[in-house]
Design an enzyme around this catalytic site. Structure first.
Site, mmCIF file in Angstrom:
data_model
loop_
_atom_site.group_PDB
_atom_site.id
_atom_site.type_symbol
_atom_site.label_atom_id
_atom_site.label_comp_id
_atom_site.label_asym_id
_atom_site.label_seq_id
_atom_site.Cartn_x
_atom_site.Cartn_y
_atom_site.Cartn_z
ATOM 1 N N SER A 221 0.798 -1.224 0.000
ATOM 2 C CA SER A 221 0.000 0.000 0.000
ATOM 3 C C SER A 221 0.831 1.275 0.000
ATOM 4 C CB SER A 221 -0.941 0.014 1.210
ATOM 5 O OG SER A 221 -0.212 0.164 2.411
ATOM 6 N N LYS B 37 0.880 4.442 6.886
ATOM 7 C CA LYS B 37 0.227 5.317 5.926
ATOM 8 C C LYS B 37 0.823 6.730 6.019
ATOM 9 C CE LYS B 37 -2.636 1.982 4.919
ATOM 10 N NZ LYS B 37 -2.554 1.241 3.640
#
Length: 210
Positions: free
Chosen positions: A44, A84
């Site tokens: 990701s 993230k």
């Protein structure tokens, strides 16, 4: 016997003690690095971070988070930490339009009427399946024919997105990251050794065109 010869046993002892101290110091450094590190699982954050990368974390930086920091956090009901990038700060207004060739994320910083666009060079080449527009009041993607709308990031939360825009489950899936769920800030890569060093940070806000 010369004075030099008399000093040699002491010199050998001193060198031995020094080598032993350096050895244990090295072991402590390795242990500390492993204790304060996280291993990336998944894709990701590509191309910034790869699957299997080991990162040095700062677990004491939870109260000192800045826009575009890479953080380790949990989202929604998930207990597994994710890595993230922070896009929306508390009080910001955010919106995402993914209908074009590349996603366009707009930000109105807290207390400002000016509108900016997030310039993240990785997003343009990472348009995949997860490209729905955003946002709902929870900070997640909108479904069906609903148009993207502005949402205000709560005062105790952040809006976080992966650098691999089309292949990341992030705030667009799970909602805002709560401030008390930010485990650590990440800025240094330990492994692979070929990429050892500080993480690149070329993400920025640019004024939106009228």
């Amino acid at each position: 016997m010369s004075h030099r010869a008399e000093r040699r046993p002491w010199l050998r002892t001193a060198l031995g003690v020094t080598a032993l101290v350096l050895f244990f110091a090295g072991v402590l450094v390795v242990i500390a690095a492993l204790a304060f590190s996280v291993k990336v699982s998944g894709h990701s954050m590509e191309p910034t971070l790869g699957d299997g990368d080991r990162l040095l974390v700062n677990p004491f930086a939870g109260d000192d988070i800045h826009r575009f920091d890479i953080v380790e956090t949990t989202l929604g009901d998930r207990e597994i930490p994710l890595v993230k990038r922070v896009i929306g700060m508390p009080g910001d207004r955010v919106r995402a339009d993914a209908s074009g060739a590349a996603p366009v994320v707009r930000v109105r910083p807290a207390g400002s009427a000016r509108e900016y666009v997030v310039d993240n060079p990785t997003w343009a080449g990472r348009v995949g399946a997860k490209t729905q527009p955003c946002c709902t009041p929870e900070g997640t993607t909108v479904q069906g024919t609903t148009k993207p709308g502005w949402v205000t990031v709560p005062e105790d939360s952040y809006w976080v997105v992966g650098d691999n825009w089309g292949g990341s489950d992030d705030s667009r899936t799970f909602g805002f990251a709560r401030a008390d769920h930010i485990e650590a800030r990440v800025s240094f890569r330990l492994q692979p050794f070929g990429d050892f060093g500080s993480l690149e940070d070329d993400v920025r806000l640019v004024p939106a065109t009228p």
